[in-house]
Scaffold this motif. Structure first.
Motif, mmCIF file in Angstrom:
data_model
loop_
_atom_site.group_PDB
_atom_site.id
_atom_site.type_symbol
_atom_site.label_atom_id
_atom_site.label_comp_id
_atom_site.label_asym_id
_atom_site.label_seq_id
_atom_site.Cartn_x
_atom_site.Cartn_y
_atom_site.Cartn_z
ATOM 1 N N LEU A 42 0.829 -1.204 0.000
ATOM 2 C CA LEU A 42 0.000 0.000 0.000
ATOM 3 C C LEU A 42 0.869 1.263 0.000
ATOM 4 N N LEU A 43 1.982 1.223 0.714
ATOM 5 C CA LEU A 43 2.918 2.352 0.682
ATOM 6 C C LEU A 43 3.438 2.576 -0.731
ATOM 7 N N ALA A 44 3.769 1.471 -1.424
ATOM 8 C CA ALA A 44 4.255 1.582 -2.800
ATOM 9 C C ALA A 44 3.168 2.123 -3.717
ATOM 10 N N SER A 45 1.948 1.623 -3.556
ATOM 11 C CA SER A 45 0.826 2.094 -4.382
ATOM 12 C C SER A 45 0.571 3.579 -4.148
ATOM 13 N N SER A 88 -6.273 4.466 6.737
ATOM 14 C CA SER A 88 -6.615 5.815 7.190
ATOM 15 C C SER A 88 -5.375 6.698 7.252
ATOM 16 N N TYR A 89 -4.216 6.098 7.530
ATOM 17 C CA TYR A 89 -2.956 6.850 7.587
ATOM 18 C C TYR A 89 -2.651 7.488 6.236
ATOM 19 N N LEU A 90 -2.678 6.694 5.164
ATOM 20 C CA LEU A 90 -2.343 7.216 3.840
ATOM 21 C C LEU A 90 -3.442 8.116 3.301
ATOM 22 N N ILE A 238 11.003 6.062 -4.021
ATOM 23 C CA ILE A 238 10.120 7.034 -3.361
ATOM 24 C C ILE A 238 9.173 6.399 -2.338
ATOM 25 N N ILE A 239 9.302 5.096 -2.118
ATOM 26 C CA ILE A 239 8.498 4.452 -1.073
ATOM 27 C C ILE A 239 8.928 4.997 0.295
ATOM 28 N N ASP A 240 7.986 5.121 1.195
ATOM 29 C CA ASP A 240 8.268 5.647 2.535
ATOM 30 C C ASP A 240 8.868 4.536 3.402
ATOM 31 N N TYR A 241 10.161 4.263 3.170
ATOM 32 C CA TYR A 241 10.831 3.203 3.926
ATOM 33 C C TYR A 241 10.927 3.492 5.423
#
Length: 341
Positions: A42-45, A88-90, A238-241
């Protein structure tokens, strides 16, 4: 560097946890790996959709509303509709800055704090509905069988919470509910790669299905990695690692102490240190599902609430934001806890 501060704190917590209670192989295996890697997808998407400015149309639509209340309602509903699919976070991360921008675009900055607060609450309410709606839902769904039917029971609490939120928004505006918007800015059309935008939207859909057990998360993860390597390798940059590492380390630190707790205890833990932590400390169950989702609304320990506070501080309205967010969200959360489901 600031982005890595939460991960550094989580690393310290993980180290302290390992010292207090030496982790075993069984504990490591029992960590909610499915939920963790679904969140990574989901972070990647989200990274791909944000890069292609997939959410920019929401700003234009909300700015075009004829009343301030209409703009606020559109922003809140946008956050609520997105949340079940990307957490909900994203959803809060995407829509809350738009709420602030729309109030500025339309010359209605005096409503910024309540627009941000209602958007944050809306994101949390939307997160009730699917396993992918919240990080804590992913962790609970990973730990119990038949989790999706349990989650579907949250539709009624979500509907009641939404009704209460809209009523609170209307009551807070009083006669100002008819306050007209006279400035309707024309925003330029964003440059985007529609093919990639559709790809990441499809990935979100497939990830949601994986969270329900229709596909295995490992198969989807491998499939995504292969497709991204072939067509869009830049996404890996650009993923939020930092956020992903934070979640992994927090899961390591807290799963070691998982035990049976009462729903009200889980609710209290959610209020104090957040629902993600509560879902890791409490043994997964249907009762925990309601408790941690209710706890994700109250006070200021949830991801959407913190994102809203950060945005409100940027515009100098942190105090007003807290005065609007805390009473409304706390009342809604207690109503949900007392519902007999």
């Amino acid at each position: 560097m600031r982005r890595w501060i939460p991960a550094a704190i989580a690393a310290i917590a993980a180290a302290v946890s390992a010292i207090i209670r030496h982790p075993t192989g069984e504990m490591v295996v029992s960590m909610p790996w499915g939920g963790i890697f679904i969140f990574l997808m989901l972070l990647a998407s989200y990274a791909g959709l944000s890069r292609e400015q997939a959410f920019s149309g929401i700003r234009q639509t909300a700015s075009s509303a004829s009343t301030v209340f209409g703009s606020m309602l559109l922003l809140m509903l946008s956050a609520l509709i997105l949340a079940p699919f990307i957490t909900s976070y994203l959803s809060a991360l995407a829509i809350i800055p738009l709420a602030s921008a729309v109030m500025k675009d339309t010359g209605k900055e005096e409503y910024s704090a309540r627009a941000i607060a209602s958007t944050a609450i809306g994101a949390s309410i939307g997160g009730f509905l699917l396993p992918t709606g919240n990080i804590h839902n992913l962790f609970i769904a990973d730990g119990i069988e038949g989790s999706f039917p349990s989650l579907s029971r949250m539709a009624l609490p979500a509907a009641i919470a939404l009704a209460l939120l809209i009523a609170a928004m209307a009551a807070s505006m009083g006669k100002g509910i008819r306050n007209k918007v006279y400035i309707h800015p024309e925003l330029s059309a964003p440059e985007r790669n529609r093919s990639l935008m559709i790809f990441y939207a499809c990935l979100v859909f497939v990830t949601v299905l994986a969270s329900m057990g229709i596909f295995t998360w490992l198969d989807i993860l491998i499939f995504y990695a292969i497709v991204a390597l072939v067509f869009d390798r830049s996404i890996f940059r650009i993923i939020d690692y930092p956020m992903f590492i934070f979640i992994v380390l927090i899961a390591f630190a807290l799963t070691n102490f998982r035990t049976e707790v009462s729903p009200w205890a889980a609710y209290a833990i959610s209020e104090v240190i957040g629902s993600t932590a509560a879902s890791l400390l409490a043994t997964p169950s249907g009762l925990m599902l309601k408790a941690v989702n209710a706890g994700s609304l109250g006070l200021m320990a949830s991801f959407p609430a913190v994102i809203g506070l950060i945005e409100a501080r940027k515009i100098g309205k942190a105090k007003e934001y807290c005065l609007w967010y805390i009473p409304v969200s706390l009342v809604i959360s207690l109503v949900i806890m007392f519902l007999p489901i």
